[in-house]
Design a protein around this motif. Structure first.
Motif, PDB file in Angstrom:
ATOM      1  N   UNK A   1       0.790  -1.224   0.000  1.00  0.00           N
ATOM      2  CA  UNK A   1       0.000   0.000   0.000  1.00  0.00           C
ATOM      3  C   UNK A   1       0.827   1.280   0.000  1.00  0.00           C
ATOM      4  N   UNK A   2       2.131   1.158  -0.157  1.00  0.00           N
ATOM      5  CA  UNK A   2       2.976   2.333  -0.374  1.00  0.00           C
ATOM      6  C   UNK A   2       3.224   2.551  -1.863  1.00  0.00           C
ATOM      7  N   UNK A   3       2.621   1.753  -2.702  1.00  0.00           N
ATOM      8  CA  UNK A   3       2.802   1.878  -4.144  1.00  0.00           C
ATOM      9  C   UNK A   3       2.098   3.125  -4.666  1.00  0.00           C
ATOM     10  N   UNK A   4       2.421   3.487  -5.894  1.00  0.00           N
ATOM     11  CA  UNK A   4       1.768   4.617  -6.564  1.00  0.00           C
ATOM     12  C   UNK A   4       0.312   4.257  -6.842  1.00  0.00           C
ATOM     13  N   UNK A   5      -0.500   5.253  -7.184  1.00  0.00           N
ATOM     14  CA  UNK A   5      -1.871   4.966  -7.604  1.00  0.00           C
ATOM     15  C   UNK A   5      -1.814   3.965  -8.758  1.00  0.00           C
ATOM     16  N   UNK A   6      -2.710   2.998  -8.741  1.00  0.00           N
ATOM     17  CA  UNK A   6      -2.622   1.899  -9.706  1.00  0.00           C
ATOM     18  C   UNK A   6      -3.777   1.904 -10.701  1.00  0.00           C
TER      19      UNK A   6
END
Length: 338
Positions: free
Chosen positions: A216-221
Protein backbone atom coordinates in the motif's frame (compact mmCIF):
# COMPACT_ATOMS: atom_id res chain seq x y z
CA UNK A 1 10.79 -2.97 15.35
CA UNK A 2 8.11 -5.37 16.68
CA UNK A 3 7.66 -8.85 15.25
CA UNK A 4 4.37 -8.06 13.49
CA UNK A 5 5.97 -5.28 11.48
CA UNK A 6 9.14 -7.21 10.82
CA UNK A 7 7.02 -9.75 9.01
CA UNK A 8 5.42 -7.05 6.77
CA UNK A 9 8.74 -5.40 3.52
CA UNK A 10 10.16 -5.46 -0.57
CA UNK A 11 9.46 -6.71 -4.42
CA UNK A 12 8.38 -6.54 -8.23
CA UNK A 13 6.23 -8.26 -11.06
CA UNK A 14 5.29 -8.86 -14.82
CA UNK A 15 2.52 -7.57 -17.10
CA UNK A 16 -0.93 -9.00 -16.58
CA UNK A 17 -0.10 -10.20 -13.07
CA UNK A 18 -2.02 -9.00 -10.03
CA UNK A 19 -1.29 -7.51 -6.21
CA UNK A 20 -2.43 -7.47 -2.46
CA UNK A 21 -2.68 -5.17 0.54
CA UNK A 22 -0.66 -4.68 3.74
CA UNK A 23 -2.68 -6.39 6.44
CA UNK A 24 -6.12 -7.28 5.20
CA UNK A 25 -7.49 -7.54 8.72
CA UNK A 26 -6.62 -3.92 9.49
CA UNK A 27 -6.99 -2.18 6.15
CA UNK A 28 -10.05 -1.54 3.98
CA UNK A 29 -10.51 -3.79 0.97
CA UNK A 30 -9.39 -2.34 -2.38
CA UNK A 31 -12.15 -0.23 -3.91
CA UNK A 32 -12.43 0.51 -7.61
CA UNK A 33 -12.48 3.98 -9.07
CA UNK A 34 -16.14 3.57 -10.04
CA UNK A 35 -17.13 2.86 -6.44
CA UNK A 36 -15.35 5.94 -5.07
CA UNK A 37 -16.47 8.88 -7.17
CA UNK A 38 -16.91 11.18 -4.14
CA UNK A 39 -16.07 11.08 -0.40
CA UNK A 40 -18.60 9.13 1.64
CA UNK A 41 -19.62 8.62 5.26
CA UNK A 42 -17.71 5.33 5.58
CA UNK A 43 -14.49 6.97 4.42
CA UNK A 44 -14.96 9.86 6.87
CA UNK A 45 -15.70 7.54 9.81
CA UNK A 46 -12.74 5.33 8.91
CA UNK A 47 -10.32 8.23 9.10
CA UNK A 48 -11.79 9.49 12.37
CA UNK A 49 -11.58 6.10 14.06
CA UNK A 50 -7.86 5.78 13.28
CA UNK A 51 -5.11 7.34 15.34
CA UNK A 52 -4.76 11.09 15.13
CA UNK A 53 -1.55 11.88 13.23
CA UNK A 54 -0.68 15.55 12.88
CA UNK A 55 2.38 17.24 11.36
CA UNK A 56 4.08 19.61 13.80
CA UNK A 57 5.27 22.77 12.00
CA UNK A 58 8.19 24.99 12.90
CA UNK A 59 11.12 22.62 12.34
CA UNK A 60 11.61 22.49 8.56
CA UNK A 61 11.29 24.98 5.71
CA UNK A 62 8.91 22.63 3.90
CA UNK A 63 6.26 22.91 6.62
CA UNK A 64 6.04 26.71 6.54
CA UNK A 65 2.75 28.15 5.23
CA UNK A 66 4.65 30.07 2.54
CA UNK A 67 6.95 27.19 1.56
CA UNK A 68 8.05 27.54 -2.06
CA UNK A 69 9.19 24.21 -3.61
CA UNK A 70 10.99 26.03 -6.44
CA UNK A 71 13.17 27.93 -3.97
CA UNK A 72 13.63 25.17 -1.39
CA UNK A 73 14.20 22.35 -3.89
CA UNK A 74 13.63 18.61 -3.49
CA UNK A 75 16.65 17.94 -1.24
CA UNK A 76 17.97 21.14 0.41
CA UNK A 77 20.87 21.43 2.83
CA UNK A 78 20.02 20.11 6.31
CA UNK A 79 16.99 18.52 4.57
CA UNK A 80 15.33 21.88 5.11
CA UNK A 81 15.92 22.12 8.87
CA UNK A 82 15.42 25.77 9.83
CA UNK A 83 17.96 25.77 12.67
CA UNK A 84 21.45 26.39 11.27
CA UNK A 85 23.43 26.74 14.51
CA UNK A 86 26.59 24.71 14.98
CA UNK A 87 25.00 21.64 16.57
CA UNK A 88 21.64 21.82 14.81
CA UNK A 89 20.96 18.08 14.59
CA UNK A 90 21.91 17.53 18.23
CA UNK A 91 19.53 20.32 19.22
CA UNK A 92 16.79 18.90 17.00
CA UNK A 93 17.10 15.42 18.49
CA UNK A 94 16.97 16.83 22.04
CA UNK A 95 13.75 18.69 21.17
CA UNK A 96 12.14 15.49 19.91
CA UNK A 97 13.26 13.63 23.02
CA UNK A 98 11.86 16.40 25.20
CA UNK A 99 8.50 16.32 23.43
CA UNK A 100 8.25 12.57 24.03
CA UNK A 101 9.34 12.86 27.65
CA UNK A 102 6.67 15.47 28.39
CA UNK A 103 3.89 13.62 26.59
CA UNK A 104 1.24 11.44 28.22
CA UNK A 105 1.02 7.69 27.59
CA UNK A 106 -1.31 8.13 24.61
CA UNK A 107 0.85 10.67 22.77
CA UNK A 108 4.20 10.32 21.03
CA UNK A 109 6.35 12.20 18.54
CA UNK A 110 8.22 10.71 15.60
CA UNK A 111 10.22 11.99 12.65
CA UNK A 112 9.38 10.66 9.21
CA UNK A 113 11.76 11.18 6.29
CA UNK A 114 9.28 10.95 3.43
CA UNK A 115 11.02 10.31 0.12
CA UNK A 116 9.93 10.27 -3.50
CA UNK A 117 11.73 8.12 -6.07
CA UNK A 118 14.03 9.60 -8.71
CA UNK A 119 12.97 10.22 -12.30
CA UNK A 120 11.54 7.16 -14.03
CA UNK A 121 11.02 6.50 -17.72
CA UNK A 122 7.28 6.98 -17.21
CA UNK A 123 7.99 10.54 -15.98
CA UNK A 124 9.80 11.23 -19.23
CA UNK A 125 6.96 9.77 -21.27
CA UNK A 126 4.21 11.66 -19.47
CA UNK A 127 6.17 14.90 -19.63
CA UNK A 128 6.56 14.45 -23.39
CA UNK A 129 2.96 13.45 -24.25
CA UNK A 130 1.05 15.30 -21.52
CA UNK A 131 -1.18 13.66 -18.91
CA UNK A 132 -4.36 13.54 -21.02
CA UNK A 133 -2.70 11.82 -23.97
CA UNK A 134 -0.74 9.64 -21.57
CA UNK A 135 -3.91 8.26 -19.99
CA UNK A 136 -5.73 8.05 -23.32
CA UNK A 137 -3.07 6.08 -25.16
CA UNK A 138 0.62 6.06 -24.34
CA UNK A 139 0.53 5.29 -20.62
CA UNK A 140 -1.44 2.13 -21.42
CA UNK A 141 1.42 0.88 -23.61
CA UNK A 142 4.79 -0.47 -22.45
CA UNK A 143 6.77 2.07 -24.46
CA UNK A 144 6.97 4.00 -27.72
CA UNK A 145 9.72 2.14 -29.55
CA UNK A 146 12.39 4.48 -28.21
CA UNK A 147 12.05 4.03 -24.45
CA UNK A 148 10.26 1.46 -22.28
CA UNK A 149 8.25 2.46 -19.21
CA UNK A 150 6.16 -0.60 -18.52
CA UNK A 151 5.52 -2.73 -16.78
CA UNK A 152 6.99 -1.25 -13.59
CA UNK A 153 8.99 1.72 -14.86
CA UNK A 154 12.68 1.84 -13.99
CA UNK A 155 14.83 4.87 -13.12
CA UNK A 156 16.45 6.85 -15.89
CA UNK A 157 20.13 7.79 -15.65
CA UNK A 158 18.96 11.16 -14.30
CA UNK A 159 16.83 9.34 -11.73
CA UNK A 160 19.88 7.39 -10.58
CA UNK A 161 21.83 10.66 -10.29
CA UNK A 162 19.00 12.16 -8.25
CA UNK A 163 19.08 9.27 -5.80
CA UNK A 164 22.87 9.57 -5.58
CA UNK A 165 22.45 13.24 -4.72
CA UNK A 166 20.19 12.33 -1.79
CA UNK A 167 22.73 9.72 -0.69
CA UNK A 168 25.42 12.41 -0.71
CA UNK A 169 23.17 14.70 1.33
CA UNK A 170 22.75 12.04 4.00
CA UNK A 171 26.53 11.58 4.07
CA UNK A 172 27.01 15.33 4.38
CA UNK A 173 24.51 15.72 7.21
CA UNK A 174 26.00 12.81 9.16
CA UNK A 175 29.16 14.95 9.45
CA UNK A 176 27.45 18.25 10.26
CA UNK A 177 25.49 19.71 13.13
CA UNK A 178 26.38 16.87 15.46
CA UNK A 179 25.17 14.29 12.94
CA UNK A 180 21.67 13.75 11.62
CA UNK A 181 19.76 11.01 13.49
CA UNK A 182 19.54 8.08 11.08
CA UNK A 183 16.22 6.28 10.69
CA UNK A 184 16.03 2.90 12.40
CA UNK A 185 12.91 1.67 10.57
CA UNK A 186 12.60 1.67 6.78
CA UNK A 187 9.60 1.18 4.49
CA UNK A 188 9.43 1.12 0.71
CA UNK A 189 7.01 0.76 -2.19
CA UNK A 190 7.18 -2.50 -4.19
CA UNK A 191 7.64 -0.63 -7.48
CA UNK A 192 11.17 -0.83 -8.88
CA UNK A 193 11.73 2.92 -9.17
CA UNK A 194 11.22 3.22 -5.40
CA UNK A 195 13.19 0.07 -4.56
CA UNK A 196 16.16 1.25 -6.63
CA UNK A 197 15.99 4.76 -5.16
CA UNK A 198 16.03 3.29 -1.65
CA UNK A 199 18.98 1.06 -2.50
CA UNK A 200 21.06 3.97 -3.79
CA UNK A 201 20.00 6.39 -1.06
CA UNK A 202 20.94 4.28 1.95
CA UNK A 203 23.84 2.24 0.55
CA UNK A 204 26.68 2.28 3.08
CA UNK A 205 24.82 4.63 5.44
CA UNK A 206 23.05 1.96 7.46
CA UNK A 207 24.29 -1.55 8.11
CA UNK A 208 21.88 -3.91 6.40
CA UNK A 209 18.79 -1.65 6.57
CA UNK A 210 16.39 -4.38 5.35
CA UNK A 211 13.43 -2.16 4.43
CA UNK A 212 9.95 -3.54 4.69
CA UNK A 213 8.18 -3.68 1.32
CA UNK A 214 4.57 -2.61 1.75
CA UNK A 215 2.02 -3.03 -1.04
CA UNK A 216 0.00 0.00 0.00
CA UNK A 217 2.98 2.33 -0.37
CA UNK A 218 2.80 1.88 -4.14
CA UNK A 219 1.77 4.62 -6.56
CA UNK A 220 -1.87 4.97 -7.60
CA UNK A 221 -2.62 1.90 -9.71
CA UNK A 222 -4.58 1.04 -12.83
CA UNK A 223 -4.50 2.01 -16.56
CA UNK A 224 -0.81 2.92 -16.64
CA UNK A 225 1.57 0.01 -17.23
CA UNK A 226 4.31 1.84 -15.32
CA UNK A 227 2.37 1.08 -12.13
CA UNK A 228 1.99 -2.67 -12.76
CA UNK A 229 4.56 -4.20 -10.42
CA UNK A 230 6.83 -7.18 -10.93
CA UNK A 231 6.03 -10.43 -9.17
CA UNK A 232 7.31 -11.20 -5.68
CA UNK A 233 9.86 -13.76 -6.89
CA UNK A 234 11.47 -11.22 -9.24
CA UNK A 235 11.71 -8.61 -6.49
CA UNK A 236 13.19 -11.12 -4.06
CA UNK A 237 15.85 -12.08 -6.58
CA UNK A 238 16.78 -8.46 -7.30
CA UNK A 239 16.67 -7.26 -3.67
CA UNK A 240 17.41 -10.37 -1.58
CA UNK A 241 17.92 -8.55 1.75
CA UNK A 242 14.61 -6.66 1.64
CA UNK A 243 11.67 -7.95 3.68
CA UNK A 244 8.03 -8.40 2.61
CA UNK A 245 4.99 -7.58 4.67
CA UNK A 246 2.77 -10.50 5.63
CA UNK A 247 0.33 -11.43 2.90
CA UNK A 248 2.34 -9.91 0.04
CA UNK A 249 1.08 -11.72 -3.05
CA UNK A 250 3.17 -13.27 -5.80
CA UNK A 251 1.30 -11.43 -8.56
CA UNK A 252 -0.06 -7.88 -8.73
CA UNK A 253 -3.70 -8.32 -7.75
CA UNK A 254 -4.59 -4.63 -7.52
CA UNK A 255 -3.66 -3.22 -10.91
CA UNK A 256 -6.66 -2.69 -13.21
CA UNK A 257 -6.39 -2.47 -16.99
CA UNK A 258 -9.32 -0.10 -17.56
CA UNK A 259 -9.64 1.85 -14.30
CA UNK A 260 -7.43 4.21 -12.31
CA UNK A 261 -7.45 4.22 -8.51
CA UNK A 262 -9.01 7.36 -7.05
CA UNK A 263 -7.05 9.79 -4.88
CA UNK A 264 -9.54 9.14 -2.08
CA UNK A 265 -8.75 5.43 -2.06
CA UNK A 266 -5.01 6.08 -2.23
CA UNK A 267 -5.34 8.30 0.85
CA UNK A 268 -7.33 5.64 2.67
CA UNK A 269 -4.72 2.92 2.14
CA UNK A 270 -1.83 5.26 3.01
CA UNK A 271 -3.67 6.13 6.23
CA UNK A 272 -3.80 2.42 6.99
CA UNK A 273 -0.04 2.13 6.49
CA UNK A 274 0.70 5.11 8.73
CA UNK A 275 -1.58 3.79 11.46
CA UNK A 276 0.40 0.55 11.45
CA UNK A 277 4.00 1.70 11.15
CA UNK A 278 3.60 4.56 13.64
CA UNK A 279 2.78 2.04 16.37
CA UNK A 280 6.38 0.85 16.51
CA UNK A 281 8.80 2.17 19.15
CA UNK A 282 11.30 3.66 16.68
CA UNK A 283 11.41 7.47 16.68
CA UNK A 284 13.06 8.02 13.29
CA UNK A 285 11.50 6.38 10.24
CA UNK A 286 12.04 6.57 6.46
CA UNK A 287 9.70 5.89 3.57
CA UNK A 288 10.65 5.84 -0.12
CA UNK A 289 7.57 5.89 -2.32
CA UNK A 290 5.73 8.10 -4.82
CA UNK A 291 4.18 11.55 -5.28
CA UNK A 292 0.67 10.21 -4.60
CA UNK A 293 1.84 8.68 -1.31
CA UNK A 294 3.53 11.96 -0.39
CA UNK A 295 0.38 13.95 -1.23
CA UNK A 296 -1.80 11.54 0.75
CA UNK A 297 0.51 11.81 3.77
CA UNK A 298 0.35 15.60 3.61
CA UNK A 299 -3.46 15.48 3.52
CA UNK A 300 -3.71 12.97 6.36
CA UNK A 301 -1.31 14.84 8.65
CA UNK A 302 -2.46 18.36 7.68
CA UNK A 303 1.07 19.13 6.51
CA UNK A 304 1.61 22.20 4.36
CA UNK A 305 1.26 21.31 0.66
CA UNK A 306 4.70 20.90 -0.87
CA UNK A 307 5.21 19.64 -4.41
CA UNK A 308 8.18 17.25 -4.33
CA UNK A 309 9.70 17.23 -7.84
CA UNK A 310 11.70 14.46 -9.45
CA UNK A 311 13.34 16.95 -11.78
CA UNK A 312 11.12 16.33 -14.82
CA UNK A 313 9.39 19.41 -16.15
CA UNK A 314 9.91 21.19 -12.83
CA UNK A 315 11.15 24.71 -12.31
CA UNK A 316 13.86 23.81 -9.82
CA UNK A 317 17.36 25.21 -9.63
CA UNK A 318 20.30 23.43 -11.24
CA UNK A 319 21.76 22.78 -7.80
CA UNK A 320 18.73 20.69 -6.83
CA UNK A 321 17.52 19.16 -10.08
CA UNK A 322 19.65 16.02 -9.68
CA UNK A 323 18.02 14.92 -6.44
CA UNK A 324 14.98 12.81 -5.66
CA UNK A 325 12.75 14.54 -3.16
CA UNK A 326 12.78 14.16 0.64
CA UNK A 327 10.50 15.95 3.08
CA UNK A 328 11.14 15.38 6.82
CA UNK A 329 8.00 15.63 8.97
CA UNK A 330 7.74 15.81 12.75
CA UNK A 331 4.58 13.89 13.63
CA UNK A 332 2.44 13.98 16.73
CA UNK A 333 0.60 10.68 17.20
CA UNK A 334 -2.36 10.48 19.57
CA UNK A 335 -3.81 7.01 20.20
CA UNK A 336 -7.51 6.53 19.63
CA UNK A 337 -9.14 6.12 23.03
CA UNK A 338 -12.67 5.41 21.76
Amino acid sequence: MNQELKSMVFTMNAPGEKISALDETNLPKPVTAIQEKRPGLIHTLYLRLCELVIAVPGFFKQDKSNADPDKIGPAPDRFGLIDSHKHYWTTFDKKIQKLNKKSDKDTSYKVLFLGRHGEGFHNVGMDYYGEDEWDRKWGRKNGNGTITWGPDAQLTDKGVSQAERVHSLWQQELKRGGGIPLPTAFFVSPLVRALHTFQITFAGLVDDPQPLIIENLRDSYGLRTADLRHNKTWIQEQYPTYKFEDGFTEQDELWMKDERETDEHTEKRVKGVLDKILKIDDTYLAIVAHSKVVEATFNITKHQDFDVPTGVGENVSDSNIFAAGVVPIVLKIVKNTI
